[in-house]
Motif scaffolding. Sequence first.
Motif, PDB file in Angstrom:
ATOM      1  N   HIS A 249       0.828  -1.054   0.022  1.00 52.64           N
ATOM      2  CA  HIS A 249      -0.158  -0.030  -0.043  1.00 52.64           C
ATOM      3  C   HIS A 249       0.872   1.166   0.126  1.00 52.64           C
ATOM      4  CE1 HIS A 249       0.511   0.652   4.434  1.00 52.64           C
ATOM      5  NE2 HIS A 249       0.380  -0.660   4.536  1.00 52.64           N
ATOM      6  N   GLN A 250       0.532   2.556  -0.008  1.00 52.51           N
ATOM      7  CA  GLN A 250       1.018   3.874  -0.411  1.00 52.51           C
ATOM      8  C   GLN A 250       2.205   3.865   0.790  1.00 52.51           C
ATOM      9  OE1 GLN A 250      -1.247   7.122  -0.330  1.00 52.51           O
ATOM     10  NE2 GLN A 250      -1.959   7.111   1.834  1.00 52.51           N
ATOM     11  N   ARG A 251       2.119   3.119   1.746  1.00 49.20           N
ATOM     12  CA  ARG A 251       3.194   3.384   2.916  1.00 49.20           C
ATOM     13  C   ARG A 251       3.846   2.164   3.204  1.00 49.20           C
ATOM     14  NH1 ARG A 251       3.077   8.407   5.309  1.00 49.20           N
ATOM     15  NH2 ARG A 251       1.116   9.541   5.070  1.00 49.20           N
ATOM     16  N   LYS A 252       3.913   1.160   2.559  1.00 48.92           N
ATOM     17  CA  LYS A 252       4.466  -0.062   2.851  1.00 48.92           C
ATOM     18  C   LYS A 252       4.832  -0.785   1.391  1.00 48.92           C
ATOM     19  CE  LYS A 252       3.834  -4.805   5.270  1.00 48.92           C
ATOM     20  NZ  LYS A 252       3.087  -5.470   6.026  1.00 48.92           N
ATOM     21  N   TYR A 253       5.944  -1.237   1.425  1.00 54.31           N
ATOM     22  CA  TYR A 253       6.608  -1.954   0.019  1.00 54.31           C
ATOM     23  C   TYR A 253       7.567  -3.063   0.260  1.00 54.31           C
ATOM     24  CZ  TYR A 253       5.278   2.590  -1.991  1.00 54.31           C
ATOM     25  OH  TYR A 253       4.319   3.631  -2.494  1.00 54.31           O
ATOM     26  N   GLN A 254       7.859  -3.798  -0.552  1.00 52.19           N
ATOM     27  CA  GLN A 254       8.925  -4.653  -0.280  1.00 52.19           C
ATOM     28  C   GLN A 254      10.179  -4.180  -1.363  1.00 52.19           C
ATOM     29  OE1 GLN A 254       9.814  -8.515  -2.884  1.00 52.19           O
ATOM     30  NE2 GLN A 254       8.814  -9.413  -1.141  1.00 52.19           N
ATOM     31  N   ILE A 255      11.314  -4.110  -0.829  1.00 49.40           N
ATOM     32  CA  ILE A 255      12.363  -3.545  -1.855  1.00 49.40           C
ATOM     33  C   ILE A 255      13.378  -4.714  -1.590  1.00 49.40           C
ATOM     34  CG2 ILE A 255      13.569  -2.280   0.540  1.00 49.40           C
ATOM     35  CD1 ILE A 255      14.642  -0.373  -1.770  1.00 49.40           C
ATOM     36  N   GLY A 256      13.801  -4.950  -2.796  1.00 48.99           N
ATOM     37  CA  GLY A 256      14.782  -6.021  -2.819  1.00 48.99           C
ATOM     38  C   GLY A 256      16.013  -5.789  -3.978  1.00 48.99           C
ATOM     39  N   CYS A 257      16.834  -6.470  -3.912  1.00 46.13           N
ATOM     40  CA  CYS A 257      18.107  -6.101  -4.502  1.00 46.13           C
ATOM     41  C   CYS A 257      18.542  -7.493  -5.345  1.00 46.13           C
ATOM     42  CB  CYS A 257      19.335  -5.556  -3.844  1.00 46.13           C
ATOM     43  SG  CYS A 257      20.791  -5.199  -4.720  1.00 46.13           S
ATOM     44  N   SER A 258      18.287  -7.479  -6.618  1.00 44.28           N
ATOM     45  CA  SER A 258      18.510  -8.803  -7.413  1.00 44.28           C
ATOM     46  C   SER A 258      19.928  -8.756  -7.693  1.00 44.28           C
ATOM     47  CB  SER A 258      17.234  -9.116  -8.499  1.00 44.28           C
ATOM     48  OG  SER A 258      16.063  -9.588  -7.857  1.00 44.28           O
TER      49      SER A 258
END
Length: 298
Positions: free
Chosen positions: A281-290
């Motif tokens: 949602h607008q304040r929660k994300y998954q950030i990853g680094c492939s």
Amino acid sequence: NMSSLIAKEEATWLIAGIAVGGLAASFFIRRSAKGLGDVRSTTASGSVVYESTRAVDEYLQFHFAAPKELAPLVGPFVSQEALDFPALCARECLAAKGRGRALDVGCAVGRSTFELSKDFKEVVGFDFSNAFIEAANKMKGNGKASYKTLIEGEIMESRTAVVPNGVNASSCKFVVGDACNMFALKAGKFDAVMAANLLCRVPDPFKFLRDMHEMVNPGGVFVLISPYSWLKEYTDKKNWVGGYEDSTGKPVYTKDVVVKALSGGFELVSEKNMPFLIREHQRKYQIGCSHCMVWRKK
């Protein structure tokens, strides 16, 4: 038919499951009138929801939303590369010497496949998820698709995903396929094969890597992009390519095993890290680094 079940907004119960690279698992979920219900976001590690309406919505957003739509609040705080991950993945295929045919393995809703059509004459995108392929074909046919984005709690907004300019949609073909049984497609060989965020989501990654030797034309490239997020929900631990300690206690890293598996028939051309951002949602994300490796067929 799971696709028709997903399409019915009035359905009280829905079968949802992940079907990626040959692994299929299903479970029952309660769905609310707004289509959200108890379906967990795909940002939840190990969640088996890749056939759900919510998964399609999140991936249409992940693939096609403009940066200001994808991350209106957190965008200024993250790498801009993370906001255009699918397009940047496709760009890595330009190391191929030929520009005939390209294959996007685990294409989801199709952004990278469309991007590949800018430079390759024929592009095939396949995914084990019927829901994803249905969405990709809708994007191809209509040039757009509507989806809902979660703002907060149960507050949703309607958005429209649009195929980018410069795409040759008529050269793209989307099919349901199994990354561990690619020869069943009888698709032949390719000048570029791309697999983004797929390796650690297939049940037999070693077979997948072995098959690459038969899928890529000489001078062509295999672009392997993965965060190496090994989970037993998707891959039996005995089939993990890395991410564990051997019998002597020595750590086994995925990159090292991949290099060993591919070096006989491929040359490592380049490697880099590629960040990505998936919104819940607008304040929660998954950030990853492939980790991205570009391999050229000898």
